[in-house]
Design a protein around this motif. Structure first.
Motif, PDB file in Angstrom:
ATOM      1  N   LEU A 285      -2.355 -10.795  71.223  1.00 13.82           N
ATOM      2  CA  LEU A 285      -1.715  -9.897  69.802  1.00 13.82           C
ATOM      3  C   LEU A 285      -1.420  -8.780  69.930  1.00 13.82           C
ATOM      4  CD1 LEU A 285      -1.205 -10.649  66.523  1.00 13.82           C
ATOM      5  CD2 LEU A 285      -3.961 -10.147  66.572  1.00 13.82           C
ATOM      6  N   LYS A 305       0.721 -15.313  71.940  1.00  8.49           N
ATOM      7  CA  LYS A 305       0.477 -15.469  70.555  1.00  8.49           C
ATOM      8  C   LYS A 305       0.675 -16.328  69.109  1.00  8.49           C
ATOM      9  CE  LYS A 305       1.383 -13.061  66.928  1.00  8.49           C
ATOM     10  NZ  LYS A 305       2.364 -13.253  65.743  1.00  8.49           N
ATOM     11  N   ALA A 306       1.701 -16.729  69.270  1.00  7.82           N
ATOM     12  CA  ALA A 306       2.014 -17.922  68.393  1.00  7.82           C
ATOM     13  C   ALA A 306       1.249 -18.910  68.484  1.00  7.82           C
ATOM     14  CB  ALA A 306       3.477 -18.298  68.734  1.00  7.82           C
ATOM     15  N   HIS A 309      -3.000 -17.323  67.449  1.00  5.74           N
ATOM     16  CA  HIS A 309      -3.082 -17.227  66.980  1.00  5.74           C
ATOM     17  C   HIS A 309      -2.057 -17.117  65.213  1.00  5.74           C
ATOM     18  CE1 HIS A 309      -5.058 -13.413  68.617  1.00  5.74           C
ATOM     19  NE2 HIS A 309      -5.124 -14.127  69.924  1.00  5.74           N
ATOM     20  N   ASP A 310      -1.561 -18.394  65.634  1.00  3.64           N
ATOM     21  CA  ASP A 310      -0.564 -18.516  64.751  1.00  3.64           C
ATOM     22  C   ASP A 310      -0.746 -19.912  64.513  1.00  3.64           C
ATOM     23  OD1 ASP A 310      -0.066 -15.699  64.262  1.00  3.64           O
ATOM     24  OD2 ASP A 310       1.820 -16.143  65.497  1.00  3.64           O
ATOM     25  N   ARG A 312       0.465 -22.111  66.338  1.00 10.35           N
ATOM     26  CA  ARG A 312       1.656 -23.002  67.319  1.00 10.35           C
ATOM     27  C   ARG A 312       1.235 -23.899  68.253  1.00 10.35           C
ATOM     28  NH1 ARG A 312       7.497 -20.206  68.934  1.00 10.35           N
ATOM     29  NH2 ARG A 312       8.594 -22.094  68.470  1.00 10.35           N
TER      30      ARG A 312
END
Length: 337
Positions: A285, A305-306, A309-310, A312
């Motif tokens: 991140l 990162k996705a 943290h997101d 995906r």
């Protein structure tokens, strides 16, 4: 006169570095847990991380931070990035002036985005600061297998003097004045290692792994140069060397995280099951934020990162990478651009 080394943090790599130093000079390691310090003193083992390896009988351990720090001539910080500043602030209460501080930590501080050497300069100004970094898997080093590392400091003479403290018959210690590049190489490779692990977890082959490592090195170099590192550093032990070891070894925590992500586990499940810190998860991140701020294209970092943290999935991340247009292989690296 003996040089007294204090290592703060009894994780796998901190313990290994303490063991290396103890073979050359009086060394004490600090553990937050009294029972682990007692185990190192009495049984000469670190049962939490290195249970199968005997530690030097000369290595002392304590859970008393003041005792560990007050008489040391060299301070080695082996604390994860999330707790680095807080631990150093406590250490500062007992640290004598001008004692060199060496960081083993391969992460960036969340929020400030600072490297550990920058935190050292901020918290204990006036102390020589450096990093010890490279392709160093703790268990292989303790087993006595041939390995090499880099100690990076602005002052070459100090780096040479300190390198002798960590040398072993099959453990070579090189020097480098590029603190920024060496430190960033160790930080950024952890993110790429998660991507390499995801490829393995998805069942991809060696071609994919090689592509991830190579293109990952390109991303590391682009950001590292932009932040002040020297291009050649990223082709050395602190760059390419550390990246290869972390991306291919089954001992790598970050590769392990990526592999489990590739198999469909969530990041929360993986972290909950681990007893060691995988720096690449939080670092992804911070690195993504830096890349966007500087306008640097880092597609592998963006996908890691996705996933971390997101929400995906690893398969979606790889599909996203494959859909990207390709350009010149050395874009952003040639001529230090």
């Amino acid at each position: 006169m003996d040089i007294r080394v204090a290592v703060i943090g009894a994780g796998s790599w901190g313990t290994t570095v303490a063991a290396l130093a103890a073979a050359n000079t009086p060394t004490i390691i600090w553990s937050r847990r009294a029972e682990l310090a007692a185990q190192i003193n009495d049984d000469h083992r670190n049962g939490d991380y290195l249970a199968d390896y005997e530690l030097p009988h000369a290595l002392e351990a304590t859970d008393d931070l003041e005792l560990a720090v007050r008489g040391c001539d060299v301070l080695v910080m082996g604390v994860p990035s999330a707790g680095f500043r807080g631990a150093l602030e406590e250490v500062a209460k007992h640290l004598r002036p001008w004692v060199p501080v060496i960081s083993l930590t391969k992460g960036l501080e969340v929020g400030t985005r600072k490297r550990m050497s920058e935190i050292v300069t901020e918290v204990v100004p006036g102390h020589p600061v450096g990093v010890l970094t490279g392709p160093n898997l703790a268990k292989e080093v303790l087993a006595g297998h041939a390995a090499a590392t880099v100690i990076a400091m602005d002052d070459h003479n100090v780096a040479v003097a300190l390198s002798n403290l960590f040398r072993a018959p099959l453990f070579r210690v090189y020097t480098n004045e590029d603190v920024v590049g060496c430190e960033l190489g160790g930080v950024l490779k952890n993110v790429v290692a998660i991507a390499a692990g995801m490829a393995d977890g998805l069942g991809a082959g060696d071609n994919t792994r090689a592509a991830v490592i190579t293109r990952g090195l390109s991303e590391i170099s682009r950001l590292g140069i932009a932040l002040g590192g020297e291009a050649l550093t990223f082709s050395g032990l602190a760059g390419m060397g550390d990246l290869i070891a972390t991306c291919i070894s089954t001992q790598s925590r970050n590769r392990h995280v990526g592999e489990r992500l590739g198999r469909g586990e969530t990041i929360e499940e993986i972290i909950a099951a681990m007893n060691m810190v995988a720096e690449g998860v939080k670092t992804s991140l911070v690195v993504w934020e830096l890349a966007h701020e500087l306008g640097i294209d880092m597609p592998i970092v963006e996908e890691v990162k996705a996933v971390c943290h997101d929400g995906r999935s690893a398969s979606e991340a790889y599909q996203g990478l494959l859909k990207r247009d390709s350009g010149h292989e050395q874009a952003g690296i040639r001529a230090g651009v």
